[in-house]
Write a protein that holds these residues in place. Sequence first.
Motif, PDB file in Angstrom:
ATOM      1  N   THR A 270       0.524  -0.928  -0.160  1.00  0.00           N
ATOM      2  CA  THR A 270       0.222  -0.088   0.295  1.00  0.00           C
ATOM      3  C   THR A 270       0.710   1.106  -0.016  1.00  0.00           C
ATOM      4  OG1 THR A 270       0.290   0.163   2.235  1.00  0.00           O
ATOM      5  CG2 THR A 270      -2.073  -1.277   1.476  1.00  0.00           C
ATOM      6  N   ARG A 271       0.378   1.938   0.188  1.00  0.00           N
ATOM      7  CA  ARG A 271       1.198   3.701   0.010  1.00  0.00           C
ATOM      8  C   ARG A 271       0.050   4.722   0.886  1.00  0.00           C
ATOM      9  NH1 ARG A 271      -2.768   6.486  -3.138  1.00  0.00           N
ATOM     10  NH2 ARG A 271      -2.580   6.861  -5.465  1.00  0.00           N
ATOM     11  N   PHE A 272       0.831   5.479   1.428  1.00  0.00           N
ATOM     12  CA  PHE A 272      -0.015   6.954   1.709  1.00  0.00           C
ATOM     13  C   PHE A 272       0.896   7.821   1.272  1.00  0.00           C
ATOM     14  CE2 PHE A 272       0.586  10.630   4.886  1.00  0.00           C
ATOM     15  CZ  PHE A 272      -0.800  11.200   4.868  1.00  0.00           C
ATOM     16  N   ALA A 273       0.714   8.852  -0.004  1.00  0.00           N
ATOM     17  CA  ALA A 273       0.567   9.756  -1.013  1.00  0.00           C
ATOM     18  C   ALA A 273       0.597  11.457  -0.947  1.00  0.00           C
ATOM     19  CB  ALA A 273       0.140   9.006  -2.174  1.00  0.00           C
ATOM     20  N   PRO A 274       0.681  11.876   0.159  1.00  0.00           N
ATOM     21  CA  PRO A 274       0.336  13.278   0.970  1.00  0.00           C
ATOM     22  C   PRO A 274       0.693  14.431   0.075  1.00  0.00           C
ATOM     23  CG  PRO A 274       2.089  12.892   2.125  1.00  0.00           C
ATOM     24  CD  PRO A 274       1.870  11.793   1.075  1.00  0.00           C
TER      25      PRO A 274
ATOM     26  N   ILE B 156       5.930  11.150  -1.800  1.00  0.00           N
ATOM     27  CA  ILE B 156       5.733  12.550  -1.285  1.00  0.00           C
ATOM     28  C   ILE B 156       4.809  13.433  -3.007  1.00  0.00           C
ATOM     29  CG2 ILE B 156       6.331  14.997  -0.980  1.00  0.00           C
ATOM     30  CD1 ILE B 156       6.305  13.031   1.412  1.00  0.00           C
ATOM     31  N   GLU B 157       3.845  14.129  -3.350  1.00  0.00           N
ATOM     32  CA  GLU B 157       3.282  14.287  -4.820  1.00  0.00           C
ATOM     33  C   GLU B 157       3.308  15.956  -4.114  1.00  0.00           C
ATOM     34  OE1 GLU B 157      -0.079  12.271  -5.501  1.00  0.00           O
ATOM     35  OE2 GLU B 157       0.530  10.649  -5.570  1.00  0.00           O
ATOM     36  N   ASP B 158       4.848  16.300  -4.571  1.00  0.00           N
ATOM     37  CA  ASP B 158       4.964  17.218  -4.942  1.00  0.00           C
ATOM     38  C   ASP B 158       5.055  17.960  -6.212  1.00  0.00           C
ATOM     39  OD1 ASP B 158       7.253  16.394  -5.549  1.00  0.00           O
ATOM     40  OD2 ASP B 158       8.532  17.603  -3.933  1.00  0.00           O
TER      41      ASP B 158
ATOM     42  N   PRO C 168      -7.912  15.550  -7.558  1.00  0.00           N
ATOM     43  CA  PRO C 168      -9.518  16.921  -7.226  1.00  0.00           C
ATOM     44  C   PRO C 168     -10.126  16.537  -6.310  1.00  0.00           C
ATOM     45  CG  PRO C 168      -9.165  15.286  -9.520  1.00  0.00           C
ATOM     46  CD  PRO C 168      -7.892  15.125  -8.406  1.00  0.00           C
ATOM     47  N   HIS C 169     -10.140  16.908  -5.295  1.00  0.00           N
ATOM     48  CA  HIS C 169     -11.122  16.805  -4.060  1.00  0.00           C
ATOM     49  C   HIS C 169     -12.801  17.192  -4.624  1.00  0.00           C
ATOM     50  CE1 HIS C 169      -8.234  14.692  -1.897  1.00  0.00           C
ATOM     51  NE2 HIS C 169      -7.506  15.423  -1.936  1.00  0.00           N
ATOM     52  N   THR C 170     -12.532  17.610  -5.603  1.00  0.00           N
ATOM     53  CA  THR C 170     -14.387  18.005  -6.228  1.00  0.00           C
ATOM     54  C   THR C 170     -14.600  17.599  -7.258  1.00  0.00           C
ATOM     55  OG1 THR C 170     -13.549  20.672  -5.706  1.00  0.00           O
ATOM     56  CG2 THR C 170     -15.737  20.004  -6.929  1.00  0.00           C
TER      57      THR C 170
ATOM     58  N   THR D 198      -4.905   2.674  -0.953  1.00  0.00           N
ATOM     59  CA  THR D 198      -6.268   2.865   0.187  1.00  0.00           C
ATOM     60  C   THR D 198      -5.833   4.763  -0.619  1.00  0.00           C
ATOM     61  OG1 THR D 198      -4.484   3.358   1.262  1.00  0.00           O
ATOM     62  CG2 THR D 198      -5.931   0.501   1.329  1.00  0.00           C
ATOM     63  N   ARG D 199      -7.423   5.036   0.009  1.00  0.00           N
ATOM     64  CA  ARG D 199      -7.171   6.482  -0.442  1.00  0.00           C
ATOM     65  C   ARG D 199      -8.662   6.779  -0.319  1.00  0.00           C
ATOM     66  NH1 ARG D 199      -5.923   7.216  -6.875  1.00  0.00           N
ATOM     67  NH2 ARG D 199      -7.903   6.353  -7.434  1.00  0.00           N
ATOM     68  N   GLY D 200      -9.316   8.598  -0.208  1.00  0.00           N
ATOM     69  CA  GLY D 200     -10.509   8.415   0.731  1.00  0.00           C
ATOM     70  C   GLY D 200     -11.177   8.453  -0.695  1.00  0.00           C
TER      71      GLY D 200
HETATM   72  N1  GLU Z   1      -2.047  13.065  -2.685  1.00  0.00           N
HETATM   73  C1  GLU Z   1      -3.183  13.040  -2.791  1.00  0.00           C
HETATM   74  C2  GLU Z   1      -3.659  13.668  -1.940  1.00  0.00           C
HETATM   75  O1  GLU Z   1      -2.829  14.070  -0.684  1.00  0.00           O
HETATM   76  C3  GLU Z   1      -3.309  11.846  -2.956  1.00  0.00           C
HETATM   77  C4  GLU Z   1      -3.494  11.099  -3.953  1.00  0.00           C
HETATM   78  C5  GLU Z   1      -4.057   9.585  -3.776  1.00  0.00           C
HETATM   79  O2  GLU Z   1      -3.505   9.021  -2.897  1.00  0.00           O
HETATM   80  O3  GLU Z   1      -4.020   8.935  -5.172  1.00  0.00           O
HETATM   81  O4  GLU Z   1      -4.802  14.114  -1.716  1.00  0.00           O
END
Ligand code: GLU
Length: 295
Positions: A9-13, A45-47, A120-122, A216-218
Amino acid sequence: MSLLFPVTTRFAPTPSGALHVGHVLAAFTARRLADAHGGRCLLRIEDIDSRARDVRWVNQLMEDLDWLGIRFDGEVMVQSRRFGVYATALRELHDKELLYPCFCSRSMRRHEEESISRAPHTPPSKRPHRPDRCRSLPADEVEQRLAAGEAHSWRIDMQRVQDSIGCPTWEDLCAGVQRCIPSDCEDVILSRKDTPTSYHLAVVVDDAQQGVNLVTRGRDLMESTPIHRALQAILGLPTPVYAHHPLLRDSNGVRLAKRDQATSIASFREAGYSPAQILSSIRAAVSNGGIWKGN
Ligand code: GLU
């Protein structure tokens, strides 16, 4: 829930602000699922957005995760060091004639700004229009405008994607088997002058490169997954299983975000809370339908 493969898995902030309890839920979910299956949990790290490249936030993020006791395996991947890799994937899409230039001005595509270099959170369904007006420009006009050096971005033609790959499926651990219908997706921007890649392209390339087989993500990113599935199919990349977990919301039902300083880990640390107290409040919120009541 049991998975029959060694899980990665990964966490990608995106480090454009303070880590808050919503991020911690995402990080914790990824770590827990990896641990439950004897697997690995990676950090990325998504930068790619230059505004998310503030080393202050990256340092704060690492410090907060460390303080919370959430550990990651292997090397940390940093997207801003990988523009060359994304350029190769983009070239492949060009070569397959799946991209077209879009000459719309920044103000015309204002509503898309967030989704180019950031997740895109919208949901697209809540945005005002489908941004594909440049798809049907006559070929000679396109040639002329490109030759004149007119500013443009590159969009993916989802109808052509569908003609090429059909409608592939993927599995979501929470929602079951899902079908990607590319022509129902927006012709998203995959690159532009100031950002030579996009969130969608980078995330797909990197999940494959890191061997992530459980994303895994929101739940708010679920509408991005058909786009990711289509890109995987076109680029011949493996398809992870997805688990879109519920989000933490405030008492008005609004998703917690970086703007809510009150839920930042830094502010809890300053106020003297322990990691265990924060994790237990997050668990309480999850069992209360995701409503965050604070500590
Ligand atoms: N980098 C994205 C964020 O911080 C998460 C991307 C993903 O989990 O696919 O909202």
